[in-house]
Design an enzyme around this catalytic site. Structure first.
Site, PDB file in Angstrom:
ATOM      1  N   ASP A 187      -2.499  -0.803   5.804  1.00 20.69           N
ATOM      2  CA  ASP A 187      -2.913  -0.351   7.137  1.00 20.69           C
ATOM      3  C   ASP A 187      -4.430  -0.437   7.324  1.00 20.69           C
ATOM      4  O   ASP A 187      -4.909  -0.281   8.443  1.00 20.69           O
ATOM      5  CB  ASP A 187      -2.424   1.086   7.414  1.00 20.69           C
ATOM      6  CG  ASP A 187      -2.974   2.093   6.427  1.00 20.69           C
ATOM      7  OD1 ASP A 187      -3.131   1.736   5.240  1.00 20.69           O
ATOM      8  OD2 ASP A 187      -3.246   3.238   6.829  1.00 20.69           O
ATOM      9  N   ASP A 239      -0.424   5.016   0.975  1.00 21.04           N
ATOM     10  CA  ASP A 239      -0.729   5.934   2.079  1.00 21.04           C
ATOM     11  C   ASP A 239      -0.716   5.215   3.416  1.00 21.04           C
ATOM     12  O   ASP A 239      -1.476   4.262   3.620  1.00 21.04           O
ATOM     13  CB  ASP A 239      -2.101   6.582   1.869  1.00 21.04           C
ATOM     14  CG  ASP A 239      -2.129   7.364   0.564  1.00 21.04           C
ATOM     15  OD1 ASP A 239      -1.059   7.791   0.103  1.00 21.04           O
ATOM     16  OD2 ASP A 239      -3.221   7.535   0.008  1.00 21.04           O
ATOM     17  N   ASP A 284       0.829  -1.197   0.000  1.00 22.13           N
ATOM     18  CA  ASP A 284       0.000   0.000   0.000  1.00 22.13           C
ATOM     19  C   ASP A 284       0.874   1.262   0.000  1.00 22.13           C
ATOM     20  O   ASP A 284       2.034   1.216   0.402  1.00 22.13           O
ATOM     21  CB  ASP A 284      -0.861  -0.047   1.272  1.00 22.13           C
ATOM     22  CG  ASP A 284      -1.834   1.097   1.367  1.00 22.13           C
ATOM     23  OD1 ASP A 284      -2.299   1.596   0.329  1.00 22.13           O
ATOM     24  OD2 ASP A 284      -2.135   1.512   2.508  1.00 22.13           O
TER      25      ASP A 284
END
Lengths: 180, 180
Positions: A134, A11, A9
């Site tokens: 996240d 961000d 990922d």
């Protein structure tokens, strides 16, 4: 031998969005919060000024100027020796961020080829062996092995293997009990 | 029951890139070629003016103004009744095209949610049951069932089920001998 694949990922994982939120909030509203302050909050209500984080994410330049997450460059380089690495970002909600995100990758991770970049709305059709993310919404339905990267909004969840930082990601992915 | 999923390509499948190439070549070089003229050629050498097609693809507005492929809107709507439809475009080579492509979808396929849109460099990690695409590089390594949509550059290949138009796509996907 075919390399195993990892979806990483952007961000909150290789790009430090939290820090950018704090910096921009300080700049625009004059209050300097810490990462500890954000812990346990969700993005929507992260700051006293409602919708501030979302407004930032829609501002040109936000994604282009994100700080790189500590240790991410070296760790991703290291992983690329063993794994086929894909950068997978759920970015469709922010159309104007797309070229900024590509440019950011070129500036900060120039060793990642554009062929290995994926922008999607929803990660449910991503088929890699591992995923580092996240957000629970991405990890929960993933068919491979997920690694949850620490973020202020996921501290109270513990149903995925957690990495608090990039050193811990490398340790987890060096552990054959996890990878095999 | 979970719907089966389809990855549908944009350029050459729901967007008529061929027609746009012909229109723009006519506009810029004064020569009007037909789709028959392009048949059997590859994009790189499609026109007498070398690199014209590639130059067009890097020009702002090119992707925003693509004509919609005949029958695509109705066919995609129809497929969405039965399938989970994802629009998957290998667009990373053209960073500035990304917001244009999203905008084009919003204009021409407003019933497709951004969650179901994927932009990637390479489609090898796309995990759907079916894929409709015109490029062999995407179809050949696909793990589900591929459908090759007719394009000038793929006429001499016959190792995938071919659809010459959107009516034929619907027919193929209504045939349980193929779908089961």
């Amino acid at each position: 031998m075919i390399k195993k694949s990892i979806a990483i990922d952007m961000d909150g994982v290789i790009a430090d969005v939290e820090q950018q939120f704090l910096n921009w909030y300080h700049r625009d509203y004059g209050v300097l919060f810490t990462k500890e302050y954000l812990t346990g909050k969700q993005e929507a209500n992260a700051f006293p000024e409602e919708g501030a984080a979302r407004k930032f994410a829609f501002t040109p330049g936000f994604f282009l100027t994100l700080p790189v997450m500590d240790g991410a460059v070296e760790a991703v380089k290291k992983l690329m020796e063993t794994y086929e690495v894909y950068i997978v970002s759920a970015a469709m909600e922010f159309p104007l961020s797309l070229p900024e995100k590509l440019e950011w990758l070129k500036l900060n991770f120039p060793f990642i080829h554009w062929r290995n970049v994926i922008f999607c709305g929803d990660k449910s059709i991503i088929n890699t062996d591992f995923m580092i993310d996240d957000h629970l919404k991405n990890l929960d339905n993933f068919k491979g092995k997920p690694i949850m990267f620490h973020a202020f909004h996921n501290v109270s969840y513990n149903h995925h293997v957690r990495a608090n930082n990039w050193d811990e990601v490398l340790a987890i992915l060096s552990d054959t009990n996890f990878t095999n």
